[in-house]
Write a protein that holds these residues in place. Structure first.
Motif, PDB file in Angstrom:
ATOM      1  N   ASP A 137      -4.865  56.726  41.260  1.00 10.74           N
ATOM      2  CA  ASP A 137      -4.351  55.448  40.758  1.00 10.74           C
ATOM      3  C   ASP A 137      -5.472  54.421  40.641  1.00 10.74           C
ATOM      4  O   ASP A 137      -5.540  53.676  39.660  1.00 10.74           O
ATOM      5  CB  ASP A 137      -3.260  54.922  41.686  1.00 10.74           C
ATOM      6  CG  ASP A 137      -1.943  55.668  41.517  1.00 10.74           C
ATOM      7  OD1 ASP A 137      -1.895  56.585  40.675  1.00 10.74           O
ATOM      8  OD2 ASP A 137      -0.976  55.349  42.217  1.00 10.74           O
ATOM      9  N   VAL A 138      -6.340  54.365  41.651  1.00 11.56           N
ATOM     10  CA  VAL A 138      -7.475  53.434  41.605  1.00 11.56           C
ATOM     11  C   VAL A 138      -8.408  53.783  40.445  1.00 11.56           C
ATOM     12  O   VAL A 138      -8.888  52.895  39.732  1.00 11.56           O
ATOM     13  CB  VAL A 138      -8.243  53.456  42.944  1.00 11.56           C
ATOM     14  CG1 VAL A 138      -9.547  52.686  42.836  1.00 11.56           C
ATOM     15  CG2 VAL A 138      -7.381  52.862  44.062  1.00 11.56           C
ATOM     16  N   VAL A 139      -8.658  55.069  40.249  1.00 11.36           N
ATOM     17  CA  VAL A 139      -9.506  55.494  39.125  1.00 11.36           C
ATOM     18  C   VAL A 139      -8.892  55.030  37.807  1.00 11.36           C
ATOM     19  O   VAL A 139      -9.604  54.561  36.906  1.00 11.36           O
ATOM     20  CB  VAL A 139      -9.688  57.028  39.130  1.00 11.36           C
ATOM     21  CG1 VAL A 139     -10.379  57.482  37.843  1.00 11.36           C
ATOM     22  CG2 VAL A 139     -10.508  57.463  40.341  1.00 11.36           C
ATOM     23  N   PHE A 187      -8.397  51.822  32.759  1.00 15.19           N
ATOM     24  CA  PHE A 187      -7.681  50.807  31.986  1.00 15.19           C
ATOM     25  C   PHE A 187      -8.593  49.620  31.670  1.00 15.19           C
ATOM     26  O   PHE A 187      -8.560  49.096  30.549  1.00 15.19           O
ATOM     27  CB  PHE A 187      -6.459  50.341  32.779  1.00 15.19           C
ATOM     28  CG  PHE A 187      -5.661  49.273  32.083  1.00 15.19           C
ATOM     29  CD1 PHE A 187      -4.928  49.559  30.946  1.00 15.19           C
ATOM     30  CD2 PHE A 187      -5.650  47.966  32.562  1.00 15.19           C
ATOM     31  CE1 PHE A 187      -4.194  48.570  30.293  1.00 15.19           C
ATOM     32  CE2 PHE A 187      -4.928  46.979  31.929  1.00 15.19           C
ATOM     33  CZ  PHE A 187      -4.192  47.275  30.789  1.00 15.19           C
ATOM     34  N   SER A 188      -9.413  49.239  32.637  1.00 15.34           N
ATOM     35  CA  SER A 188     -10.275  48.073  32.451  1.00 15.34           C
ATOM     36  C   SER A 188     -11.482  48.378  31.587  1.00 15.34           C
ATOM     37  O   SER A 188     -11.779  47.657  30.626  1.00 15.34           O
ATOM     38  CB  SER A 188     -10.733  47.542  33.815  1.00 15.34           C
ATOM     39  OG  SER A 188      -9.640  47.211  34.630  1.00 15.34           O
ATOM     40  N   LEU A 233      -9.293  48.082  27.904  1.00 12.51           N
ATOM     41  CA  LEU A 233      -9.473  46.640  27.698  1.00 12.51           C
ATOM     42  C   LEU A 233     -10.818  46.339  27.060  1.00 12.51           C
ATOM     43  O   LEU A 233     -10.906  45.569  26.080  1.00 12.51           O
ATOM     44  CB  LEU A 233      -9.344  45.904  29.036  1.00 12.51           C
ATOM     45  CG  LEU A 233      -7.944  45.835  29.643  1.00 12.51           C
ATOM     46  CD1 LEU A 233      -7.980  45.047  30.949  1.00 12.51           C
ATOM     47  CD2 LEU A 233      -6.952  45.217  28.677  1.00 12.51           C
ATOM     48  N   LEU A 234     -11.887  46.933  27.586  1.00  6.91           N
ATOM     49  CA  LEU A 234     -13.213  46.712  27.014  1.00  6.91           C
ATOM     50  C   LEU A 234     -13.287  47.235  25.594  1.00  6.91           C
ATOM     51  O   LEU A 234     -13.912  46.618  24.724  1.00  6.91           O
ATOM     52  CB  LEU A 234     -14.271  47.386  27.904  1.00  6.91           C
ATOM     53  CG  LEU A 234     -15.737  47.125  27.540  1.00  6.91           C
ATOM     54  CD1 LEU A 234     -16.045  45.635  27.654  1.00  6.91           C
ATOM     55  CD2 LEU A 234     -16.648  47.931  28.449  1.00  6.91           C
ATOM     56  N   GLY A 235     -12.655  48.385  25.342  1.00  8.51           N
ATOM     57  CA  GLY A 235     -12.670  48.944  23.998  1.00  8.51           C
ATOM     58  C   GLY A 235     -11.890  48.100  23.006  1.00  8.51           C
ATOM     59  O   GLY A 235     -12.277  47.972  21.851  1.00  8.51           O
ATOM     60  N   LYS A 236     -10.802  47.506  23.450  1.00  2.00           N
ATOM     61  CA  LYS A 236      -9.971  46.715  22.552  1.00  2.00           C
ATOM     62  C   LYS A 236     -10.634  45.405  22.152  1.00  2.00           C
ATOM     63  O   LYS A 236     -10.495  44.958  21.008  1.00  2.00           O
ATOM     64  CB  LYS A 236      -8.622  46.416  23.236  1.00  2.00           C
ATOM     65  CG  LYS A 236      -7.557  45.961  22.247  1.00  2.00           C
ATOM     66  CD  LYS A 236      -7.232  47.031  21.232  1.00  2.00           C
ATOM     67  CE  LYS A 236      -6.121  46.587  20.282  1.00  2.00           C
ATOM     68  NZ  LYS A 236      -5.833  47.589  19.243  1.00  2.00           N
ATOM     69  N   VAL A 237     -11.401  44.810  23.075  1.00  2.00           N
ATOM     70  CA  VAL A 237     -12.074  43.554  22.747  1.00  2.00           C
ATOM     71  C   VAL A 237     -13.412  43.809  22.061  1.00  2.00           C
ATOM     72  O   VAL A 237     -14.087  42.858  21.655  1.00  2.00           O
ATOM     73  CB  VAL A 237     -12.279  42.677  24.003  1.00  2.00           C
ATOM     74  CG1 VAL A 237     -10.951  42.363  24.651  1.00  2.00           C
ATOM     75  CG2 VAL A 237     -13.212  43.369  25.003  1.00  2.00           C
ATOM     76  N   GLY A 238     -13.790  45.075  21.957  1.00  2.00           N
ATOM     77  CA  GLY A 238     -15.030  45.417  21.264  1.00  2.00           C
ATOM     78  C   GLY A 238     -16.254  45.142  22.095  1.00  2.00           C
ATOM     79  O   GLY A 238     -17.333  44.976  21.537  1.00  2.00           O
TER      80      GLY A 238
END
Length: 207
Positions: free
Chosen positions: A190-192, A197-198, A202-207
């Motif tokens: 779960d921690v992994v 997710f981050s 998230l990083l991929g979506k904001v480019g």
């Protein structure tokens, strides 16, 4: 089930069954060392992904592919399963066999739901041309997220097997350490996923 009845009738049973014996303590310690090795494995996969995430060879990138609503739903499901795993261990130490099995069963169902969403996500990506062989981005993405998915699959099988064993032997000083380390494993994956997710979505979506 006879063992279960015997344990429940013993008022001197320690509060933390997983470390009630030397063997149990050794299993818990050894599993923490194993998780250290797993951390190194995922650190390497994260490093590889972050180095290659922009190498798309003209194919779709994360900003074009990722659906944060779907991934957020999968994240909520997996994090909830971590809570149900905690509740299962609480019931184990309270010698409440039925409640423990109930929470473990819910944990397994939530894990299976997470896997179902991940498989659906992968199928969508393949249709969009994002495959393991399409680019370095694709290879590093599937290596990281796929390895995590394999860990979730193993965790589901492991916990299910221990539930069957607990049904036969009950809650004892022998079965408790096995159940506890499976819970540690579940929290680890779960921690992994929080890092995936981050750093991936998230990083991929904001480019």
């Amino acid at each position: 089930m006879a063992a279960q009845t015997e344990v429940k009738a013993n008022p001197n049973m320690p509060n933390h069954l997983e470390t009630a014996t030397l063997d149990g303590k050794n299993k818990v310690l050894g599993f923490w060392l194993f998780l250290g090795a797993e951390t190194v494995l995922f650190a390497c996969l994260f490093g590889t992904y972050l180095a290659l995430r922009n190498q798309t060879l003209g194919g779709p990138n994360g900003q074009e592919l990722f659906d944060l609503k779907l991934v957020a739903a999968a994240t909520a499901i997996l994090l909830t399963s971590s809570l149900t795993s905690v509740l299962a261990m609480m019931k184990m130490n309270q010698l409440n066999y039925k409640a423990m099995q109930l929470w473990l069963g819910i944990t397994v169902l939530l894990g299976a739901s997470f896997l179902g969403l991940e498989i659906y996500e992968f199928i969508h990506y393949v249709h969009e041309g994002h495959t393991f062989m399409s680019s370095a981005f694709g290879s590093s993405f599937y290596a990281l997220v796929g390895t995590h998915g394999a860990h979730v699959t193993f965790g589901i099988v492991w916990i299910s097997t221990l539930m069957i064993q607990a049904a036969k032997r009950g809650i004892t000083k022998e079965t408790a350490p096995k159940l506890f380390v499976s819970s540690l494993y579940w929290h680890f994956i779960d921690v992994v996923w929080v890092f995936i997710f981050s750093l991936v979505y998230l990083l991929g979506k904001v480019g």
